[in-house]
Design an enzyme around this catalytic site. Structure first.
Site, PDB file in Angstrom:
ATOM      1  N   ALA A 139       0.826  -1.211   0.000  1.00 16.12           N
ATOM      2  CA  ALA A 139       0.000   0.000   0.000  1.00 16.12           C
ATOM      3  C   ALA A 139       0.858   1.258   0.000  1.00 16.12           C
ATOM      4  O   ALA A 139       0.626   2.185  -0.785  1.00 16.12           O
ATOM      5  CB  ALA A 139      -0.938  -0.012   1.212  1.00 16.12           C
ATOM      6  N   GLU A 140       1.868   1.306   0.861  1.00 15.29           N
ATOM      7  CA  GLU A 140       2.704   2.509   0.938  1.00 15.29           C
ATOM      8  C   GLU A 140       3.515   2.700  -0.331  1.00 15.29           C
ATOM      9  O   GLU A 140       3.732   3.829  -0.767  1.00 15.29           O
ATOM     10  CB  GLU A 140       3.622   2.489   2.155  1.00 15.29           C
ATOM     11  CG  GLU A 140       4.393   3.790   2.274  1.00 15.29           C
ATOM     12  CD  GLU A 140       4.888   4.105   3.671  1.00 15.29           C
ATOM     13  OE1 GLU A 140       5.513   5.171   3.812  1.00 15.29           O
ATOM     14  OE2 GLU A 140       4.663   3.311   4.596  1.00 15.29           O
ATOM     15  N   THR A 141       3.937   1.610  -0.934  1.00  8.48           N
ATOM     16  CA  THR A 141       4.673   1.719  -2.194  1.00  8.48           C
ATOM     17  C   THR A 141       3.823   2.408  -3.247  1.00  8.48           C
ATOM     18  O   THR A 141       4.270   3.353  -3.904  1.00  8.48           O
ATOM     19  CB  THR A 141       5.115   0.324  -2.685  1.00  8.48           C
ATOM     20  OG1 THR A 141       6.015  -0.233  -1.733  1.00  8.48           O
ATOM     21  CG2 THR A 141       5.785   0.399  -4.048  1.00  8.48           C
TER      22      THR A 141
END
Length: 182
Positions: free
Chosen positions: A95-97
């Protein structure tokens, strides 16, 4: 395939929406969407070529990239916790990527993008196959960008939902050292 195996060329990435000159749902702008899909696929290939260490190790591959919407896959194998389930932290990394890449794509040149808040709700487990994440920009501003990220398993069932807020800072990237005049 392991995470270290592949940096695909643009031609190796299949479109995640629409495709191959087909009018999308009877819309008259089908050709323009195909062009946008092609651009998003080519941009994803460029981003994949510059993946960081964690994306490589975890096998995260973007299949579509634009500031508004990003799509990526990640294998479950190699990203499981001791009980054989996809590790919740792996879902958060995925998700953060996506959100960080999306924010970077729209940030002014020379800016630094950093995640400042992320949350994740894990809805169901998965033990094999791959997961697919779709990040949709909720808000894009000059200094803050927020994405909604939905992760699904091979059957299309939601395994995790996440929200990421990134801060965009102007100036030279953190860690760069320019010579200062004496």
């Amino acid at each position: 395939m392991t995470a270290a195996d592949a940096v695909p060329a643009a031609d190796d990435i299949a479109p995640s929406r629409g495709g191959g000159g087909v009018d999308h749902g009877g819309r008259e702008d089908g050709g323009r969407e195909d062009a946008a899909d092609t651009a998003a696929i080519r941009l994803a290939a460029q981003v994949n070529a510059a993946r960081g260490e964690i994306e490589q190790r975890m096998g995260i591959l973007l299949t579509e990239a634009s500031p508004e919407r990003l799509v990526a896959t990640m294998p479950v194998e190699g990203n499981r916790q001791p009980y054989g389930l996809l590790h919740g932290g792996a879902s958060v990394v995925l998700a953060e990527t996506l959100g960080s890449v999306g924010a970077t794509l729209d940030a002014p040149p020379g800016s630094t993008v950093v995640g400042i808040e992320i949350n994740a709700s894990h809805h169901r487990s998965t033990t094999s196959g791959a997961v697919t994440a779709v990040a949709t920009r909720i808000r894009g501003g000059r200094t803050l960008v927020t994405y909604d990220i939905r992760i699904t398993d091979d059957a299309g069932r939601v395994t995790c939902t996440s929200r990421l807020t990134c801060m965009i800072r102007g100036g030279r990237p953190t860690g760069s050292r320019e010579s200062e005049p004496s």
